[in-house]
Design an enzyme around this catalytic site. Structure first.
Site, PDB file in Angstrom:
ATOM      1  N   HIS A 321       0.838  -1.201   0.000  1.00  0.00           N
ATOM      2  CA  HIS A 321       0.000   0.000   0.000  1.00  0.00           C
ATOM      3  C   HIS A 321       0.875   1.255   0.000  1.00  0.00           C
ATOM      4  CE1 HIS A 321      -3.574   2.356   1.685  1.00  0.00           C
ATOM      5  NE2 HIS A 321      -2.552   3.143   2.015  1.00  0.00           N
ATOM      6  N   GLU A 322       1.870   1.302   0.893  1.00  0.00           N
ATOM      7  CA  GLU A 322       2.712   2.490   1.003  1.00  0.00           C
ATOM      8  C   GLU A 322       3.586   2.677  -0.233  1.00  0.00           C
ATOM      9  OE1 GLU A 322       1.840   4.424   3.117  1.00  0.00           O
ATOM     10  OE2 GLU A 322       0.910   3.229   4.670  1.00  0.00           O
ATOM     11  N   HIS A 325       1.637   4.256  -3.006  1.00  0.00           N
ATOM     12  CA  HIS A 325       1.479   5.703  -2.828  1.00  0.00           C
ATOM     13  C   HIS A 325       2.637   6.487  -3.450  1.00  0.00           C
ATOM     14  CE1 HIS A 325      -2.004   6.923  -0.624  1.00  0.00           C
ATOM     15  NE2 HIS A 325      -1.726   6.299   0.499  1.00  0.00           N
ATOM     16  N   ASP A 336      -5.786   8.496  -1.789  1.00  0.00           N
ATOM     17  CA  ASP A 336      -6.766   7.790  -0.954  1.00  0.00           C
ATOM     18  C   ASP A 336      -8.161   8.256  -1.357  1.00  0.00           C
ATOM     19  OD1 ASP A 336      -5.104   6.261   1.060  1.00  0.00           O
ATOM     20  OD2 ASP A 336      -4.301   8.277   1.359  1.00  0.00           O
TER      21      ASP A 336
END
Length: 381
Positions: A321-322, A325, A336
């Site tokens: 997920h990170e 980003h 998000d």
């Protein structure tokens, strides 16, 4: 140090009974009214326009005290004449979004504390004032257009159980360059002495395992996106376009590449909270302007290495997920827009392509860590 093979196998995860997206026409809706207070100081009034109470998670949203992205900022569209004697000859400059320089948080989907939740009765509203110059460089001044939309998670008890749509008016303002330049940045790079801090002990071991698992998850998700089930891809990304599948696969491959080495790459990854933005609800934070990722305490105490539950959180998909980003991993970085399966699958195709949780959910919903030597196929979708 480069990572090689996993000690465990990543297998397809059975998500045979799919949760349906929220019927947003029957759910409450949040209306966001944006207005200018003074130069770059903006006020948002968030109102429940539905007919029932709503409890929503305000992390990464209005009322969050952290320097999170609450609105999108655009340089206004304008037309440039190309010839003084032929006014019909013009060049149209389309709006461009200004880079966000605050933080992005991943928060837990269960066990949320009361201070992360806001309750609004029908017709009730909350206000939030924030300075957009604290999280974007507006020192150039000029015309800026501000707006926001997406889906905010709703909670029952302390667990995310759905989502509600929100949208705002489009606010156009003239920014005074000198005043904007005087606003202190909410986030500053760490000094060199702090940046040399490294992981050690059990946290180092946990992160090493998470990175290895992220490599396998991302590589297999890339293959699934490129040439796997079209119906499964449609479920998450709302299209079966070959160009979109190629783009999604490319981002997953970039994530796998970034996670494969701890000595090179575009991101800096900290085992601990280097900026002080962690909380009991947040397992990880990301600073997109600096391509910095930091794990929080509950990354190690709350999340398992790799879940066996469809669409649940774990260390591997939190790390994935990170990385998703980060613009340094694959540009542009993701936002998000919809958090959790319900919200993510309610997005349009273009929104899903830019939504960080869509990638984590696709990777998690497709694969499962198994310690069995024999690889068993769990489903054939």
């Amino acid at each position: 140090m480069r990572f090689t093979a996993l000690a465990s196998a990543i297998l397809p995860l059975a998500c045979n009974v799919l949760a349906l997206p929220a019927k947003t026409g029957e759910a409450p809706k949040l209306d966001v009214s944006l207005s200018q207070v003074d130069n770059t100081l903006i006020k948002a009034v968030v109102k429940n326009t539905g007919s029932e109470d709503i409890t929503f998670v305000h992390l990464n949203f209005f009322r969050d005290k952290a320097p999170v992205k609450k609105v999108s900022l655009f340089r206004q569209r304008y037309v440039i004449p190309l010839h003084p004697h032929f006014p019909a000859l013009t060049s149209v400059i389309q709006p461009t979004e200004l880079p966000f320089q605050g933080i992005k948080q991943r928060f837990r989907t269960e066990g949320l504390t009361e201070d992360a939740l806001t309750v609004l009765a029908p017709g009730e509203s909350i206000e939030d004032e924030f300075d957009i110059a604290a999280t974007s460089d507006l020192s150039e001044g000029g015309s800026i257009t501000i707006s926001t939309d997406g889906f905010v998670p709703i909670a029952t008890g302390n667990k995310i159980t759905g989502s509600v749509p929100y949208s705002s008016n489009e606010l156009s303002i003239e920014v005074d360059a000198a005043q904007a330049a005087s606003v202190a940045s909410a986030v500053k790079p760490l000094d060199k002495r702090t940046k040399v801090a490294s992981c050690s002990g059990t946290r180092s071991s946990a992160l090493s395992t998470a990175l290895k698992n992220t490599v396998s998850l991302a590589n297999q998700a890339a293959s699934a996106a490129q040439s796997g089930s079209s119906s499964r891809f449609q479920e998450y990304f709302k299209t079966t376009s070959s160009s979109v599948r190629t783009s999604v696969a490319a981002r997953f491959r970039a994530v796998a590449s970034e996670a494969s080495s701890t000595s090179s790459g575009s991101t800096t990854y900290y085992c601990t909270d280097t900026y002080g933005y962690c909380s009991s609800n947040v397992p990880g934070v990301h600073l997109p302007a600096y391509n910095i990722i930091a794990n929080c305490d509950i990354y190690y105490t709350y999340l398992s290495a790799l879940t066996r539950t469809c669409h649940a959180q774990d260390q591997a998909t939190t790390t994935l997920h990170e990385f998703t980003h980060a613009p340094g991993v694959y540009s542009p970085g993701t936002d998000d827009l919809g958090y959790g399966y319900d919200a993510a699958t309610a997005l349009s195709s273009s929104q899903a392509l830019n939504n960080v949780d869509t990638y984590a959910l696709f990777a998690n919903g497709k694969f499962l860590l198994s310690r069995e030597v024999d690889v068993k196929y769990l489903h054939t979708t």
